[in-house]
Design an enzyme around this catalytic site. Structure first.
Site, PDB file in Angstrom:
ATOM      1  N   ASN A   9      30.691 -17.025  14.665  1.00  0.00           N
ATOM      2  CA  ASN A   9      31.438 -18.240  15.046  1.00  0.00           C
ATOM      3  C   ASN A   9      30.716 -18.960  16.187  1.00  0.00           C
ATOM      4  OD1 ASN A   9      33.411 -20.201  15.043  1.00  0.00           O
ATOM      5  ND2 ASN A   9      34.886 -19.012  16.218  1.00  0.00           N
ATOM      6  N   GLU A  35      27.663 -18.194  10.271  1.00  0.00           N
ATOM      7  CA  GLU A  35      28.200 -19.192  11.184  1.00  0.00           C
ATOM      8  C   GLU A  35      27.443 -19.195  12.503  1.00  0.00           C
ATOM      9  OE1 GLU A  35      32.494 -21.347  11.686  1.00  0.00           O
ATOM     10  OE2 GLU A  35      32.547 -19.212  11.210  1.00  0.00           O
ATOM     11  N   ASP A 148      30.580 -13.209   5.260  1.00  0.00           N
ATOM     12  CA  ASP A 148      31.955 -13.696   5.289  1.00  0.00           C
ATOM     13  C   ASP A 148      32.224 -14.348   3.936  1.00  0.00           C
ATOM     14  OD1 ASP A 148      34.349 -14.933   5.693  1.00  0.00           O
ATOM     15  OD2 ASP A 148      33.755 -16.052   7.476  1.00  0.00           O
ATOM     16  N   ASN A 150      35.255 -15.011   2.891  1.00  0.00           N
ATOM     17  CA  ASN A 150      36.455 -15.834   3.051  1.00  0.00           C
ATOM     18  C   ASN A 150      37.527 -15.569   1.987  1.00  0.00           C
ATOM     19  OD1 ASN A 150      36.828 -17.601   5.348  1.00  0.00           O
ATOM     20  ND2 ASN A 150      34.858 -18.520   4.809  1.00  0.00           N
ATOM     21  N   HIS A 246      35.532 -12.779  14.551  1.00  0.00           N
ATOM     22  CA  HIS A 246      35.226 -11.736  13.570  1.00  0.00           C
ATOM     23  C   HIS A 246      34.651 -10.526  14.305  1.00  0.00           C
ATOM     24  CE1 HIS A 246      35.168 -14.280   9.769  1.00  0.00           C
ATOM     25  NE2 HIS A 246      35.187 -15.209  10.710  1.00  0.00           N
TER      26      HIS A 246
END
Length: 258
Positions: A9, A35, A148, A150, A246
């Site tokens: 992130n 990310e 990820d 999602n 995360h």
């Protein structure tokens, strides 16, 4: 062989939170990051080229958005940047390294939670990615697809599953797509191959007390091809420190990189 996957992130934010000193102690062979939220010119500092690793980044065209990375102790024979679709690759969502017979992929599937158009894009990515996965499964190579995804696969994979059945990340169509991947296409959820415990999450909302109460989702995976399914030695989610919303997924394999 140790492989770590984490959605940071924002890799620069994770760096400020102590991610790289922690990583240096993990002795990982390959690290997959999603990310990164950074452009190439923002990643030239030594911190983002950890000692002992060959480092590869695939940034999104949009600044401060998406992006994936792979760090490898072993020099890859080949590096593949992008999935082969302009709309996906402009968002920096797929990076693959090949070392001998093994391919390790850092994948960041879209989230559809922000608006309906993004859910439509997510389905489009899934539709195009499945034939690629089917093709890879037929090859002679071994694959570990970190990232990820999602999507939480089953009720055990998120705390509030009843309340989220109509929300992106736990929609019936998304879960059915993973069902197909794990039952018909010979891929496996590496973590679940040895850990069937509940309350194992990799992402927590920043709202409320989600982290403190462990109200999370398991949406970060190491998805492995058929020949690796008996090679998983351990799988853990690191929660002693927080580098992101995360947590790092750490997996060890009985596999020799040559």
């Amino acid at each position: 062989m140790r492989i770590i996957s984490i959605n940071t992130n924002g890799i620069r934010a994770a760096e400020r939170k102590g991610f790289f000193p922690w990583l240096a102690k993990q002795d990982a062979d390959v690290v997959c990051i999603q990310e990164t939220k950074a452009q190439p010119e923002q990643l030239i500092a030594d911190a983002f080229r950890p000692n002992g690793y060959h480092c590869y980044y695939h940034s999104a065209e949009k600044k401060g958005y998406s992006g994936v990375a792979i760090y490898s102790k072993h020099h890859p024979d080949n590096v593949i940047v992008g999935m082969g679709f302009d709309d996906i690759d402009s968002e920096g969502r797929y990076l693959e390294i090949q070392i001998g017979k093994l391919s390790v992929i850092s994948l960041y599937l879209p989230s559809g939670s922000s608006k309906e158009e993004r859910q439509t894009f997510k389905y489009s990515v899934m539709d195009r990615f499945m034939p690629i996965l089917q093709e890879k499964a037929k090859s002679e190579r071994d694959f570990i697809i970190c990232g990820d995804w999602n999507i939480a696969h089953k009720e055990i994979d998120l705390k509030n599953w009843k309340a989220n059945q109509k929300n992106s990340g736990f929609l019936p169509e998304e879960r059915a797509w993973l069902d197909q991947l794990f039952t018909q296409e010979l891929w496996a959820d590496g973590f679940r191959s040895i850990n069937q415990e509940p309350d194992q999450y990799t992402w927590w909302s920043n709202r409320g007390q989600a982290w403190a109460k462990n109200v999370g989702w398991r949406i970060d995976y190491q998805v492995i091809s058929e020949h690796l399914q008996d090679k998983v030695l351990s799988a853990s989610i690191y929660k002693d420190e927080r580098f992101s919303d995360h947590a790092p997924l750490i997996m060890d394999y009985d596999y020799s990189l040559k």
